[in-house]
Write a protein that holds these residues in place. Structure first.
Motif, PDB file in Angstrom:
ATOM      1  N   PRO A 181       5.323   9.934  -4.613  1.00 39.97           N
ATOM      2  CA  PRO A 181       4.549   8.702  -4.536  1.00 39.97           C
ATOM      3  C   PRO A 181       4.077   8.204  -5.891  1.00 39.97           C
ATOM      4  O   PRO A 181       3.641   7.063  -6.016  1.00 39.97           O
ATOM      5  CB  PRO A 181       3.354   9.081  -3.645  1.00 39.97           C
ATOM      6  N   CYS A 194      14.818   3.104   8.094  1.00 43.20           N
ATOM      7  CA  CYS A 194      15.706   4.141   8.646  1.00 43.20           C
ATOM      8  C   CYS A 194      16.640   3.598   9.716  1.00 43.20           C
ATOM      9  O   CYS A 194      17.340   4.360  10.357  1.00 43.20           O
ATOM     10  CB  CYS A 194      14.917   5.363   9.094  1.00 43.20           C
ATOM     11  N   SER A 229      13.253  -1.889   9.171  1.00 41.93           N
ATOM     12  CA  SER A 229      13.046  -0.446   9.170  1.00 41.93           C
ATOM     13  C   SER A 229      13.961   0.152   8.121  1.00 41.93           C
ATOM     14  O   SER A 229      15.157  -0.152   8.095  1.00 41.93           O
ATOM     15  CB  SER A 229      13.388   0.154  10.531  1.00 41.93           C
ATOM     16  N   ASN A 245       7.406  -3.210   7.783  1.00 43.06           N
ATOM     17  CA  ASN A 245       8.369  -2.104   7.795  1.00 43.06           C
ATOM     18  C   ASN A 245       8.046  -1.112   8.931  1.00 43.06           C
ATOM     19  O   ASN A 245       7.018  -1.210   9.571  1.00 43.06           O
ATOM     20  CB  ASN A 245       8.350  -1.401   6.422  1.00 43.06           C
ATOM     21  N   LYS A 246       8.939  -0.173   9.110  1.00 43.59           N
ATOM     22  CA  LYS A 246       8.852   0.892  10.135  1.00 43.59           C
ATOM     23  C   LYS A 246       8.930   0.312  11.547  1.00 43.59           C
ATOM     24  O   LYS A 246       8.193   0.726  12.451  1.00 43.59           O
ATOM     25  CB  LYS A 246       7.585   1.748   9.940  1.00 43.59           C
ATOM     26  N   SER A 289      13.409  10.756   3.224  1.00 44.34           N
ATOM     27  CA  SER A 289      12.155  11.109   3.894  1.00 44.34           C
ATOM     28  C   SER A 289      11.202  11.793   2.921  1.00 44.34           C
ATOM     29  O   SER A 289      10.014  11.895   3.187  1.00 44.34           O
ATOM     30  CB  SER A 289      12.425  11.998   5.103  1.00 44.34           C
ATOM     31  N   GLY A 333       6.370   2.126   2.703  1.00 44.63           N
ATOM     32  CA  GLY A 333       7.828   2.274   2.776  1.00 44.63           C
ATOM     33  C   GLY A 333       8.563   1.528   1.679  1.00 44.63           C
ATOM     34  O   GLY A 333       9.756   1.250   1.807  1.00 44.63           O
ATOM     35  N   LYS A 334       7.887   1.267   0.587  1.00 44.82           N
ATOM     36  CA  LYS A 334       8.524   0.519  -0.528  1.00 44.82           C
ATOM     37  C   LYS A 334       9.723   1.294  -1.079  1.00 44.82           C
ATOM     38  O   LYS A 334      10.800   0.748  -1.262  1.00 44.82           O
ATOM     39  CB  LYS A 334       7.498   0.271  -1.656  1.00 44.82           C
ATOM     40  N   ASP A 385      11.060   0.879  13.583  1.00 49.55           N
ATOM     41  CA  ASP A 385      11.444   1.949  14.511  1.00 49.55           C
ATOM     42  C   ASP A 385      10.212   2.650  15.104  1.00 49.55           C
ATOM     43  O   ASP A 385      10.334   3.367  16.083  1.00 49.55           O
ATOM     44  CB  ASP A 385      12.323   2.978  13.779  1.00 49.55           C
ATOM     45  N   MET A 386       9.045   2.427  14.499  1.00 52.25           N
ATOM     46  CA  MET A 386       7.812   3.045  15.004  1.00 52.25           C
ATOM     47  C   MET A 386       7.006   2.048  15.845  1.00 52.25           C
ATOM     48  O   MET A 386       5.788   2.169  15.985  1.00 52.25           O
ATOM     49  CB  MET A 386       6.936   3.511  13.826  1.00 52.25           C
ATOM     50  N   ARG A 420       0.825  -1.194   0.000  1.00 46.53           N
ATOM     51  CA  ARG A 420       0.000   0.000   0.000  1.00 46.53           C
ATOM     52  C   ARG A 420       0.870   1.258   0.000  1.00 46.53           C
ATOM     53  O   ARG A 420       2.008   1.228   0.473  1.00 46.53           O
ATOM     54  CB  ARG A 420      -0.871  -0.023   1.276  1.00 46.53           C
ATOM     55  N   ARG A 421       0.281   2.332  -0.475  1.00 48.01           N
ATOM     56  CA  ARG A 421       0.985   3.628  -0.459  1.00 48.01           C
ATOM     57  C   ARG A 421       1.452   3.957   0.949  1.00 48.01           C
ATOM     58  O   ARG A 421       0.697   3.800   1.900  1.00 48.01           O
ATOM     59  CB  ARG A 421       0.023   4.735  -0.892  1.00 48.01           C
ATOM     60  N   GLY A 422       2.661   4.386   1.046  1.00 48.34           N
ATOM     61  CA  GLY A 422       3.176   4.841   2.336  1.00 48.34           C
ATOM     62  C   GLY A 422       3.739   3.729   3.212  1.00 48.34           C
ATOM     63  O   GLY A 422       4.224   3.988   4.318  1.00 48.34           O
ATOM     64  N   ASP A 449      10.120  -0.747  -7.997  1.00 46.05           N
ATOM     65  CA  ASP A 449       9.427  -0.112  -6.870  1.00 46.05           C
ATOM     66  C   ASP A 449       8.053   0.306  -7.393  1.00 46.05           C
ATOM     67  O   ASP A 449       7.916   1.338  -8.033  1.00 46.05           O
ATOM     68  CB  ASP A 449      10.262   1.092  -6.409  1.00 46.05           C
ATOM     69  N   THR A 450       7.067  -0.518  -7.120  1.00 42.90           N
ATOM     70  CA  THR A 450       5.756  -0.288  -7.756  1.00 42.90           C
ATOM     71  C   THR A 450       5.019   0.876  -7.084  1.00 42.90           C
ATOM     72  O   THR A 450       5.327   1.248  -5.952  1.00 42.90           O
ATOM     73  CB  THR A 450       4.872  -1.544  -7.675  1.00 42.90           C
ATOM     74  N   TYR A 497       9.718  11.927  -1.042  1.00 43.34           N
ATOM     75  CA  TYR A 497       9.602  11.006  -2.157  1.00 43.34           C
ATOM     76  C   TYR A 497       8.456  11.446  -3.055  1.00 43.34           C
ATOM     77  O   TYR A 497       7.591  12.215  -2.647  1.00 43.34           O
ATOM     78  CB  TYR A 497       9.313   9.596  -1.644  1.00 43.34           C
TER      79      TYR A 497
HETATM   80  N1  LIG Z   1       9.884   6.020  10.570  1.00 41.93           N
HETATM   81  C1  LIG Z   1       9.947   5.429   9.393  1.00 41.93           C
HETATM   82  N2  LIG Z   1       9.440   6.043   8.311  1.00 41.93           N
HETATM   83  C2  LIG Z   1       9.519   5.403   7.136  1.00 41.93           C
HETATM   84  C3  LIG Z   1      10.108   4.126   6.986  1.00 41.93           C
HETATM   85  N3  LIG Z   1      10.015   3.759   5.694  1.00 41.93           N
HETATM   86  C4  LIG Z   1       9.396   4.757   5.064  1.00 41.93           C
HETATM   87  N4  LIG Z   1       9.090   5.753   5.929  1.00 41.93           N
HETATM   88  C5  LIG Z   1       8.397   7.001   5.635  1.00 41.93           C
HETATM   89  O1  LIG Z   1       7.073   6.679   5.232  1.00 41.93           O
HETATM   90  C6  LIG Z   1       6.663   7.524   4.169  1.00 41.93           C
HETATM   91  C7  LIG Z   1       6.280   6.677   2.960  1.00 41.93           C
HETATM   92  O2  LIG Z   1       7.455   5.987   2.519  1.00 41.93           O
HETATM   93  P1  LIG Z   1       7.640   5.521   1.004  1.00 41.93           P
HETATM   94  O3  LIG Z   1       8.906   4.763   0.940  1.00 41.93           O
HETATM   95  O4  LIG Z   1       7.501   6.640   0.067  1.00 41.93           O
HETATM   96  O5  LIG Z   1       6.377   4.572   0.864  1.00 41.93           O
HETATM   97  P2  LIG Z   1       5.882   3.826  -0.443  1.00 41.93           P
HETATM   98  O6  LIG Z   1       5.371   2.518  -0.002  1.00 41.93           O
HETATM   99  O7  LIG Z   1       6.937   3.831  -1.482  1.00 41.93           O
HETATM  100  O8  LIG Z   1       4.682   4.726  -0.868  1.00 41.93           O
HETATM  101  P3  LIG Z   1       4.229   5.131  -2.370  1.00 41.93           P
HETATM  102  O9  LIG Z   1       5.446   5.698  -3.036  1.00 41.93           O
HETATM  103  O10 LIG Z   1       3.157   6.127  -2.128  1.00 41.93           O
HETATM  104  O11 LIG Z   1       3.732   3.888  -3.011  1.00 41.93           O
HETATM  105  C8  LIG Z   1       7.823   8.462   3.876  1.00 41.93           C
HETATM  106  O12 LIG Z   1       7.613   9.666   4.590  1.00 41.93           O
HETATM  107  C9  LIG Z   1       9.021   7.730   4.444  1.00 41.93           C
HETATM  108  O13 LIG Z   1      10.025   8.607   4.876  1.00 41.93           O
HETATM  109  C10 LIG Z   1      10.644   3.507   8.156  1.00 41.93           C
HETATM  110  O14 LIG Z   1      11.174   2.383   8.140  1.00 41.93           O
HETATM  111  N5  LIG Z   1      10.523   4.200   9.308  1.00 41.93           N
END
Ligand SMILES: Nc1nc2c(ncn2[C@@H]2O[C@H](COP(=O)(O)OP(=O)(O)OP(=O)(O)O)[C@@H](O)[C@H]2O)c(=O)[nH]1
Length: 266
Positions: A51, A166, A164, A134-135, A47, A32-33, A137-138, A28-30, A74-75, A49
Motif C-alpha cells: 500500500p 477481478c 471490478s 470498484n469491487k 490480491s 482498489g487503485k 463483484d462485492m 482512499r486506501r484499499g 497509481d497514487t 500489494y
Molecule cells: N473483491 C475485490 N477485491 C478487490 C478489487 N479491487 C481491489 N481489491 C482488493 O482490495 C484490496 C485493496 O486493493 P488495492 O488495489 O491495493 O487498493 P488501493 O486503492 O491501491 O490501496 P492503497 O494501495 O492502500 O492506496 C486488495 O486486497 C485487493 O485485492 C475488486 O474489484 N474486487
C-alpha cells in the motif's frame, strides 16, 4: 466494450506520433487503485500489494486507432488528499476510485472530486475526471448504491462506471480508454494547455494559495514553488521491468508494457 482495435485510420499508422496522456488514479486506501491499474496493464488481478508504493507506469495503447503513450500514476495518499500538487499539475485526466462496499471510500471520493473542482477553478484549467465504483463483484456487501454514484458524478459533471478489478478485463480497459478520450478532448480544445512540471527554480506565476476551504487542509497548493523535481513522476529515474505477455494475451496484439519501479506481479 470499447472498440479500440480495428482498421487504422488514414494517416494514423505506426509512424504517427503517439498522443501523450498522463492519468492519475485517486482514492482512499484499499479502494482498489492498484488492482485496477495492474488489471489494466497486465489483465491480471493482484490480491497482494504494497500500500505504500506510489508508482507511475507507462503503456503504449491504441485508442480509436490512435497510438497513445499512456502514463498511469497509481497514487498512495493515506486517508485524505495529501501533497496533491504532484498529480494535480501532472495529470491530463483523473480516475477517482471508491469501493462499492465502503461508505468511507465513497466519502473520500467526494473529497477528491471537490479538490479537483477547486483546482480547476483556481487554475482555470479543466481536467476531466471519471468516478469509478470498484469491487462490483462485492455487490452483495454494498454500502453505496449505484444511484449514489450516479448522483455524485452528476454533481461534478463526470462520467461514472461501476467496475471490478477481478472481473472482466475489457470493462476495465474500456474505462481507462474513456479517460484517454476525455483527456484527448480536453487537449484538443486547448492544445497549448499542458500539465505543469515544477522545479525548485521556477515558481508558478499568480499561484494563489488554496486553503482548507473544502476541508482539504493537508493539500498545500501554496508550496508549489518549492516542490522539488524528485517528487514528480520522472520516468527517467525509474527502474524498468519488462513484463512478457502471457499466452492468454497472444490472440490480441499485446500492448507494449513497461512497469516502473518494480510492481509485484504474480
Ligand atoms: N473483491 C475485490 N477485491 C478487490 C478489487 N479491487 C481491489 N481489491 C482488493 O482490495 C484490496 C485493496 O486493493 P488495492 O488495489 O491495493 O487498493 P488501493 O486503492 O491501491 O490501496 P492503497 O494501495 O492502500 O492506496 C486488495 O486486497 C485487493 O485485492 C475488486 O474489484 N474486487
Amino acid at each position: 466494450m470499447s472498440s479500440v482495435f480495428g482498421k487504422p485510420r488514414a494517416g494514423s499508422g505506426p509512424q504517427s506520433t503517439p498522443l501523450e496522456v498522463n492519468l492519475a488514479i485517486l482514492g482512499r486506501r484499499g479502494a482498489g487503485k492498484s488492482a485496477l491499474t495492474v488489471k489494466f496493464l497486465t489483465k491480471r488481478f493482484i490480491s497482494e500489494y504494497d500500500p505504500n508504493l506510489e508508482d507511475t507506469y507507462s503503456s503504449e495503447e491504441t485508442v480509436d486507432h490512435q497510438p497513445v503513450h499512456l502514463r498511469v500514476m497509481d497514487t498512495a495518499d493515506l486517508d485524505t488528499p495529501r501533497n496533491c500538487e504532484r498529480y494535480l499539475n501532472w495529470a491530463h485526466a483523473f480516475l477517482v476510485v471508491y469501493s462499492v462496499d465502503s461508505r468511507q471510500s465513497f466519502d473520500s471520493s467526494s473529497s477528491y472530486l471537490e479538490l479537483l473542482a477547486l483546482h480547476a477553478k483556481e487554475t482555470q484549467r479543466s481536467v476531466p475526471a471519471l468516478l469509478l465504483g470498484n469491487k462490483l463483484d462485492m455487490a452483495q456487501y454494498r454500502q453505496v448504491t449505484k444511484a449514489e454514484g450516479v448522483a455524485l458524478a452528476g454533481r461534478f459533471g463526470c462520467l461514472f462506471f461501476e467496475v471490478s478489478a477481478c472481473l472482466d478485463f475489457e470493462h476495465v480497459q474500456h474505462v481507462f480508454h474513456e479517460a484517454v478520450r476525455e483527456a484527448r478532448r480536453e487537449l484538443e480544445k486547448s492544445p497549448l494547455t499542458r500539465p505543469l512540471f515544477i522545479s525548485e527554480e521556477r515558481a508558478l506565476p499568480h499561484q494563489a494559495p488554496l486553503t482548507a476551504r473544502h476541508g482539504l487542509a493537508s493539500c498545500t497548493f501554496n508550496t508549489l514553488s518549492t516542490v522539488s523535481l524528485k517528487e514528480m513522476p520522472t520516468v527517467a529515474q525509474a527502474k524498468l521491468v519488462t513484463v512478457k505477455s502471457s499466452r492468454a494475451q497472444s490472440k490480441r496484439k499485446a500492448p507494449t508494457l513497461t512497469l516502473l519501479k518494480g510492481f509485484k506481479i504474480f
